[in-house]
Design a protein around this motif. Structure first.
Motif, PDB file in Angstrom:
ATOM      1  N   THR A  66       0.522  -0.013 -10.440  1.00  0.00           N
ATOM      2  CA  THR A  66       1.913   0.792  -9.945  1.00  0.00           C
ATOM      3  C   THR A  66       2.017   0.172  -8.708  1.00  0.00           C
ATOM      4  O   THR A  66       1.208   0.198  -7.534  1.00  0.00           O
ATOM      5  CB  THR A  66       1.714   2.280  -9.279  1.00  0.00           C
ATOM      6  N   TYR A  67       3.301  -0.753  -8.036  1.00  0.00           N
ATOM      7  CA  TYR A  67       4.049  -1.164  -6.689  1.00  0.00           C
ATOM      8  C   TYR A  67       5.121  -0.761  -6.053  1.00  0.00           C
ATOM      9  O   TYR A  67       6.198  -0.399  -7.473  1.00  0.00           O
ATOM     10  CB  TYR A  67       3.619  -2.777  -6.563  1.00  0.00           C
ATOM     11  N   TYR A  69       8.922  -0.631  -3.758  1.00  0.00           N
ATOM     12  CA  TYR A  69       9.217  -1.355  -2.967  1.00  0.00           C
ATOM     13  C   TYR A  69       9.932  -0.661  -1.831  1.00  0.00           C
ATOM     14  O   TYR A  69       9.918  -0.866  -0.511  1.00  0.00           O
ATOM     15  CB  TYR A  69       9.954  -2.392  -3.657  1.00  0.00           C
ATOM     16  N   ILE A  90      -1.885  -1.141  -3.971  1.00  0.00           N
ATOM     17  CA  ILE A  90      -1.572  -1.637  -5.232  1.00  0.00           C
ATOM     18  C   ILE A  90      -2.477   0.051  -5.641  1.00  0.00           C
ATOM     19  O   ILE A  90      -3.529  -0.053  -5.169  1.00  0.00           O
ATOM     20  CB  ILE A  90      -1.593  -2.849  -5.947  1.00  0.00           C
ATOM     21  N   ASN A  91      -2.006   0.734  -6.595  1.00  0.00           N
ATOM     22  CA  ASN A  91      -2.580   1.416  -7.046  1.00  0.00           C
ATOM     23  C   ASN A  91      -3.790   1.460  -8.628  1.00  0.00           C
ATOM     24  O   ASN A  91      -2.587   1.450  -9.576  1.00  0.00           O
ATOM     25  CB  ASN A  91      -2.005   2.995  -6.763  1.00  0.00           C
ATOM     26  N   GLY A 118      10.768  -0.212  -7.500  1.00  0.00           N
ATOM     27  CA  GLY A 118       9.236  -0.175  -8.025  1.00  0.00           C
ATOM     28  C   GLY A 118       9.154  -1.087  -9.188  1.00  0.00           C
ATOM     29  O   GLY A 118      10.162  -1.492 -10.061  1.00  0.00           O
ATOM     30  N   ALA A 141      -0.708  -0.469   1.637  1.00  0.00           N
ATOM     31  CA  ALA A 141      -0.631  -2.363   1.804  1.00  0.00           C
ATOM     32  C   ALA A 141      -2.070  -3.045   2.910  1.00  0.00           C
ATOM     33  O   ALA A 141      -1.357  -4.154   2.998  1.00  0.00           O
ATOM     34  CB  ALA A 141       0.658  -2.114   2.428  1.00  0.00           C
ATOM     35  N   ILE A 144      -4.315  -6.092   1.571  1.00  0.00           N
ATOM     36  CA  ILE A 144      -3.146  -7.112   1.090  1.00  0.00           C
ATOM     37  C   ILE A 144      -2.878  -7.847   1.509  1.00  0.00           C
ATOM     38  O   ILE A 144      -2.442  -8.068   2.464  1.00  0.00           O
ATOM     39  CB  ILE A 144      -2.376  -6.507  -0.270  1.00  0.00           C
ATOM     40  N   LEU A 157      -1.242  -9.480  -4.389  1.00  0.00           N
ATOM     41  CA  LEU A 157      -1.696  -7.564  -4.833  1.00  0.00           C
ATOM     42  C   LEU A 157      -3.510  -8.342  -5.623  1.00  0.00           C
ATOM     43  O   LEU A 157      -3.760  -7.314  -5.708  1.00  0.00           O
ATOM     44  CB  LEU A 157      -0.618  -7.955  -5.217  1.00  0.00           C
ATOM     45  N   TYR A 176      -1.656 -11.614 -10.003  1.00  0.00           N
ATOM     46  CA  TYR A 176       0.286  -9.954  -9.654  1.00  0.00           C
ATOM     47  C   TYR A 176       0.380 -10.967  -7.853  1.00  0.00           C
ATOM     48  O   TYR A 176      -0.434 -10.627  -7.469  1.00  0.00           O
ATOM     49  CB  TYR A 176      -0.259  -9.314  -9.482  1.00  0.00           C
ATOM     50  N   ASP A 178       3.358 -11.104  -4.681  1.00  0.00           N
ATOM     51  CA  ASP A 178       4.319 -11.141  -4.771  1.00  0.00           C
ATOM     52  C   ASP A 178       5.247 -11.581  -3.345  1.00  0.00           C
ATOM     53  O   ASP A 178       4.573 -11.892  -2.334  1.00  0.00           O
ATOM     54  CB  ASP A 178       4.627  -9.329  -3.737  1.00  0.00           C
TER      55      ASP A 178
END
Length: 289
Positions: A66-67, A69, A90-91, A118, A141, A144, A157, A176, A178
């Motif tokens: 799960t990510y 914004y 990041i979960n 997200g 966050a 990261i 990520l 992954y 971003d």
């Protein structure tokens, strides 16, 4: 051009009028690296009375990623985790042999207008880890890694890129990223894993000189790289990794290399034999088979 396939999304209502754009699995390709599921939701402006809570439901054989914004959600699961999920973190929840979780609006945001945006991904676990014990890992966050390039910001990520390595633990080679590109700038994506894809989150990008349609995923030729350009600034993600070790069966929230294992998981959920989420009394029933 380095693009082998374009994957267009289909819209899905996952409850309460909350609509997502689902890109994976695609007709031409089940997964990109370990990523077997890719949902993009929002930006969604929800009124104060909206209820987009996701009641407890089960998973096996995968890890949810799960990510956000924008917005926030409260994660609870059957291993006892309680975590507020906020933008930039990041979960990673490993379902393995079986986990149950809920995702609800945090108490301080209920009854207020709110905005959500997200990505929700699933990574299929390698066959050797499909029955691992369930677990949950939250990486804030602030942990990261951020690569500052000429005209671009890259948040690593998961995996390694541009000299940085994410602390998020995985079960196979996984990437992954971003990436935010300034107007009129480009970025060279080299040294990508065997399977990789690019998806624009906001703004317009061109891959090797060809515009990519909004909400469309570009799956790259295996082992290739790409040059990405943004005329007016854009944000996009790169996903990928080593190819999956064989086909996966997907039924509802269950992923497995074995049809029989999925049938057993469905029976277990129908009979409520999964562990419960502490503090939760509701659940999503098994859909009709």
């Amino acid at each position: 051009m380095s693009v082998a396939h374009f994957f267009k999304p289909h819209e899905k209502d996952i409850g309460g009028g909350f609509r997502v754009r689902r890109v994976l699995p695609a007709a031409a390709k089940q997964a990109v690296g370990p990523f077997i599921f890719f949902d993009h939701f929002g930006p969604i402006d929800a009124p104060a009375e909206a209820n987009h809570d996701v009641r407890p439901h089960p998973h096996i054989g995968l890890a949810t990623v799960t990510y956000l914004y924008e917005g926030a959600m409260e994660h609870r699961d059957s291993v006892g985790s309680v975590q507020r999920i906020e933008p930039g973190a990041i979960n990673w929840m490993t379902a393995g042999s079986g986990i149950v979780h809920s995702e609800r609006t945090p108490a301080d945001m209920k009854g207020k207008p709110r905005r959500s945006h997200g990505l929700q991904l699933w990574a299929a676990l390698p066959r050797a880890h499909e029955e691992d014990a369930p677990s949950f890992a939250h990486t804030p966050a602030s942990a990261i890694p951020l690569a500052r390039l000429d005209g671009a910001l890259v948040r690593v990520l998961i995996g390694s890129a541009f000299g940085h390595t994410s602390p998020v633990a995985t079960f196979s080679e996984t990437l992954y990223l971003d990436i935010t590109l300034d107007a009129g700038r480009s970025i060279e994506l080299d040294d990508l894993p065997q399977e990789a894809a690019i998806y624009p989150v906001s703004g317009e990008i061109a891959i090797d000189g060809e515009l990519l349609a909004p909400n469309t995923m570009a799956y790259l030729e295996p082992g290739s790289g790409a040059s990405v350009y943004a005329a007016a600034g854009a944000q996009f993600v790169v996903i990928g990794g080593a190819p999956l070790d064989g086909h996966r069966h997907m039924v509802w929230n269950f992923v497995s290399s074995s049809k029989e294992r999925i049938a057993r998981a469905a029976d277990d959920w129908e009979q409520q034999r999964f562990d419960k989420v502490p503090g939760e009394t509701e659940f999503i029933p098994l859909p009709k088979r």
